[in-house]
Design an enzyme around this catalytic site. Structure first.
Site, PDB file in Angstrom:
ATOM      1  N   LYS A   1     -11.495  -4.452  -2.500  1.00 62.87           N
ATOM      2  CA  LYS A   1     -12.439  -3.327  -2.506  1.00 62.87           C
ATOM      3  C   LYS A   1     -11.893  -2.134  -3.252  1.00 62.87           C
ATOM      4  O   LYS A   1     -12.594  -1.417  -3.917  1.00 62.87           O
ATOM      5  CB  LYS A   1     -12.633  -2.842  -1.060  1.00 62.87           C
ATOM      6  CG  LYS A   1     -13.732  -3.462  -0.303  1.00 62.87           C
ATOM      7  CD  LYS A   1     -13.863  -2.705   1.008  1.00 62.87           C
ATOM      8  CE  LYS A   1     -13.533  -3.589   2.188  1.00 62.87           C
ATOM      9  NZ  LYS A   1     -12.315  -3.288   2.888  1.00 62.87           N
TER      10      LYS A   1
ATOM     11  N   LYS B   1      -5.099 -10.192  -5.564  1.00 64.03           N
ATOM     12  CA  LYS B   1      -6.257 -10.389  -4.685  1.00 64.03           C
ATOM     13  C   LYS B   1      -7.461  -9.550  -5.154  1.00 64.03           C
ATOM     14  O   LYS B   1      -7.284  -8.396  -5.554  1.00 64.03           O
ATOM     15  CB  LYS B   1      -5.829  -9.943  -3.279  1.00 64.03           C
ATOM     16  CG  LYS B   1      -6.866 -10.066  -2.212  1.00 64.03           C
ATOM     17  CD  LYS B   1      -6.322  -9.557  -0.881  1.00 64.03           C
ATOM     18  CE  LYS B   1      -6.788  -8.136  -0.611  1.00 64.03           C
ATOM     19  NZ  LYS B   1      -7.007  -7.796   0.790  1.00 64.03           N
TER      20      LYS B   1
ATOM     21  N   LYS C   1       0.821  -1.217   0.000  1.00 62.23           N
ATOM     22  CA  LYS C   1       0.000   0.000   0.000  1.00 62.23           C
ATOM     23  C   LYS C   1       0.854   1.266   0.000  1.00 62.23           C
ATOM     24  O   LYS C   1       0.447   2.289  -0.537  1.00 62.23           O
ATOM     25  CB  LYS C   1      -0.983  -0.006   1.178  1.00 62.23           C
ATOM     26  CG  LYS C   1      -2.087  -1.049   1.011  1.00 62.23           C
ATOM     27  CD  LYS C   1      -3.303  -0.786   1.890  1.00 62.23           C
ATOM     28  CE  LYS C   1      -4.410  -1.784   1.542  1.00 62.23           C
ATOM     29  NZ  LYS C   1      -5.593  -1.664   2.379  1.00 62.23           N
TER      30      LYS C   1
HETATM   31  P1  ATP Z   1      -8.846  -2.824   0.732  1.00 62.86           P
HETATM   32  O1  ATP Z   1      -8.875  -2.954  -0.745  1.00 62.86           O
HETATM   33  O2  ATP Z   1      -9.431  -1.557   1.253  1.00 62.86           O
HETATM   34  O3  ATP Z   1      -7.525  -3.178   1.339  1.00 62.86           O
HETATM   35  P2  ATP Z   1      -9.921  -5.439   1.040  1.00 62.86           P
HETATM   36  O4  ATP Z   1     -10.973  -5.767   0.050  1.00 62.86           O
HETATM   37  O5  ATP Z   1      -8.582  -6.003   0.834  1.00 62.86           O
HETATM   38  O6  ATP Z   1      -9.850  -3.901   1.269  1.00 62.86           O
HETATM   39  P3  ATP Z   1     -10.168  -5.703   3.912  1.00 62.86           P
HETATM   40  O7  ATP Z   1     -11.077  -4.742   4.548  1.00 62.86           O
HETATM   41  O8  ATP Z   1      -8.707  -5.479   4.003  1.00 62.86           O
HETATM   42  O9  ATP Z   1     -10.548  -5.914   2.390  1.00 62.86           O
HETATM   43  O10 ATP Z   1     -10.478  -7.159   4.441  1.00 62.86           O
HETATM   44  C1  ATP Z   1     -11.630  -7.575   5.123  1.00 62.86           C
HETATM   45  C2  ATP Z   1     -11.595  -9.060   5.317  1.00 62.86           C
HETATM   46  O11 ATP Z   1     -11.814  -9.698   4.081  1.00 62.86           O
HETATM   47  C3  ATP Z   1     -10.271  -9.607   5.822  1.00 62.86           C
HETATM   48  O12 ATP Z   1     -10.516 -10.676   6.706  1.00 62.86           O
HETATM   49  C4  ATP Z   1      -9.589 -10.104   4.609  1.00 62.86           C
HETATM   50  O13 ATP Z   1      -8.691 -11.136   4.868  1.00 62.86           O
HETATM   51  C5  ATP Z   1     -10.774 -10.606   3.809  1.00 62.86           C
HETATM   52  N1  ATP Z   1     -10.486 -10.524   2.386  1.00 62.86           N
HETATM   53  C6  ATP Z   1     -10.288  -9.395   1.664  1.00 62.86           C
HETATM   54  N2  ATP Z   1     -10.085  -9.679   0.375  1.00 62.86           N
HETATM   55  C7  ATP Z   1     -10.149 -11.027   0.288  1.00 62.86           C
HETATM   56  C8  ATP Z   1     -10.020 -11.935  -0.792  1.00 62.86           C
HETATM   57  N3  ATP Z   1      -9.795 -11.507  -2.015  1.00 62.86           N
HETATM   58  N4  ATP Z   1     -10.154 -13.261  -0.542  1.00 62.86           N
HETATM   59  C9  ATP Z   1     -10.414 -13.709   0.711  1.00 62.86           C
HETATM   60  N5  ATP Z   1     -10.540 -12.906   1.770  1.00 62.86           N
HETATM   61  C10 ATP Z   1     -10.422 -11.584   1.573  1.00 62.86           C
END
Ligand code: ATP
Ligand code: LTN
Length: 327
Positions: free
Chosen positions: A196, A193, A111
């Site tokens: 969001k 991955k 990040k």
């Molecule tokens: P950002 O893009 O803002 O970093 P993010 O989509 O990666 O957000 P987080 O808020 O960091 O999501 O994660 C929330 C939860 O969802 C965490 O437990 C994380 O491990 C899980 N998670 C996020 N993305 C994935 C994914 N692609 N597959 C499985 N679990 C996920």
């Protein structure tokens, strides 16, 4: 009863990755554990957020928790910033954590590359997460694979402090990673991955996407020229990702999914994946629409604030006492 806790940042629209990695696990565990689930809004502001958008994202995430089947009567649900002790305790933990451990975190490295002017909070982020976890003396932390390193850091912090003060100040938690370590990948770039905050929305399924959009996104998911529905991350990352999604949502093993589609082409397989995603998400969307504007939401957060503030205050007083912050 064993205790579990998890949180999601309200940093955008919730994705299928968030649902599979965190929310679904909590739903499955809520009857057998004492569960704490929260909205990590203070984590969200480690990167820039629009103050007009953020309240909507918070409200939507809360409604999505409930619509996904998280029962507010069985779980303690709260907003992180409502509990002032999280940041206070985080500060104490910061002062007891070596800087070098933070700069090694993969998420920080990723990040911080995106914005040369990144905040100091982006570096100390995992310590606030440690505070979230250690306050409640939880046994397990359900998260996606990407957060495992942060839970491991949390364990190190707890072990170090217990040793330093020669006392069981904190319970040492274990990460609980989704079945098979499921990490849902971006449909357009299956080496990345599903996230969001991804720039290319075509690769991300949002929980509130329409049926048509979901079908289009899955239909145009990147595959390969092998032509077999086989789980092989190295050579067929796109197909493997779709197999994971199908497997988690139908509760079938990877082998069962491979067998089911042994003689199918990618078109047929993708249609089946889209069918199960649409089925799962349409149920959630229906409940979400009923909930998002109800005044239940405020009441749920108020109860969560009261309950968690009392627990966190005790931990805060305990820390002040052992660190020597008193006369
Ligand atoms: P950002 O893009 O803002 O970093 P993010 O989509 O990666 O957000 P987080 O808020 O960091 O999501 O994660 C929330 C939860 O969802 C965490 O437990 C994380 O491990 C899980 N998670 C996020 N993305 C994935 C994914 N692609 N597959 C499985 N679990 C996920
Ligand atoms: N960092 C997590 C969100 C999060 C969390 C937590 C998860 C903040 N505090 C405590 C589990 C336990 C994330 O981005 N997924």
């Amino acid at each position: 009863m064993k205790r579990i806790l998890t949180g999601i940042q309200p940093s955008g629209s919730i994705t299928l990755g968030n649902y599979i990695g965190a929310i679904k696990q909590m739903v499955n565990m809520q009857n057998d554990y004492e569960t704490y689930i929260f909205i990590a809004d203070m984590h969200a502001i480690t990167v820039p957020q629009d103050p007009k958008e953020l309240p909507n994202n918070i409200k939507n995430l809360l409604a999505i928790y409930l619509a996904s089947g998280i029962d507010y009567k069985k779980n303690t649900i709260f907003l992180q910033s409502d509990n002032i002790y999280h940041a206070n305790i985080s500060w104490m933990l910061e002062c007891l954590t070596p800087y070098g451990e933070l700069s090694r975190m993969t998420q920080f490295k990723d990040k911080s590359k995106k914005n040369a002017n990144f905040s100091a909070g982006l570096l100390t982020y995992p310590i606030l997460m440690a505070s979230d976890i250690l306050i409640y003396d939880v046994d397990y932390v359900p998260t996606g694979q990407d957060q495992k390193q942060h839970v491991e850091l949390t364990r190190d912090i707890a072990i170090r402090i217990n040793k330093k003060y020669n006392e069981d100040v904190f319970k040492v938690p274990e990460p609980l990673i989704t079945k098979g370590g499921a990490k849902i990948m971006d449909l357009q770039d299956p080496t990345k991955k599903m996230s969001k905050s991804s720039e290319n929305q075509k690769g991300v399924i949002y929980l509130l996407d329409t049926e048509d959009t979901i079908r289009k996104k899955i239909g145009s998911a990147v595959t390969d020229s092998v032509g077999k529905v086989k789980y092989d991350i190295e050579n067929q990352p796109g197909i493997s990702n779709l197999i994971t999604i199908y497997s988690v949502l139908t509760n079938k093993s990877i082998e069962e999914v491979e067998k089911e589609f042994e003689n199918s082409n990618y078109g047929i397989f993708k249609k089946s994946v889209a069918d199960v995603v649409v089925e799962e998400l349409s149920k959630i969307q229906e409940k979400y629409n009923e909930l998002v504007n109800s005044n239940k939401l405020e009441e749920i957060l108020k109860n969560g604030k009261e309950k968690t503030t009392e627990i966190a205050k005790n931990k805060y007083e305990k820390l002040k006492s052992i660190i020597g912050l008193h006369i």
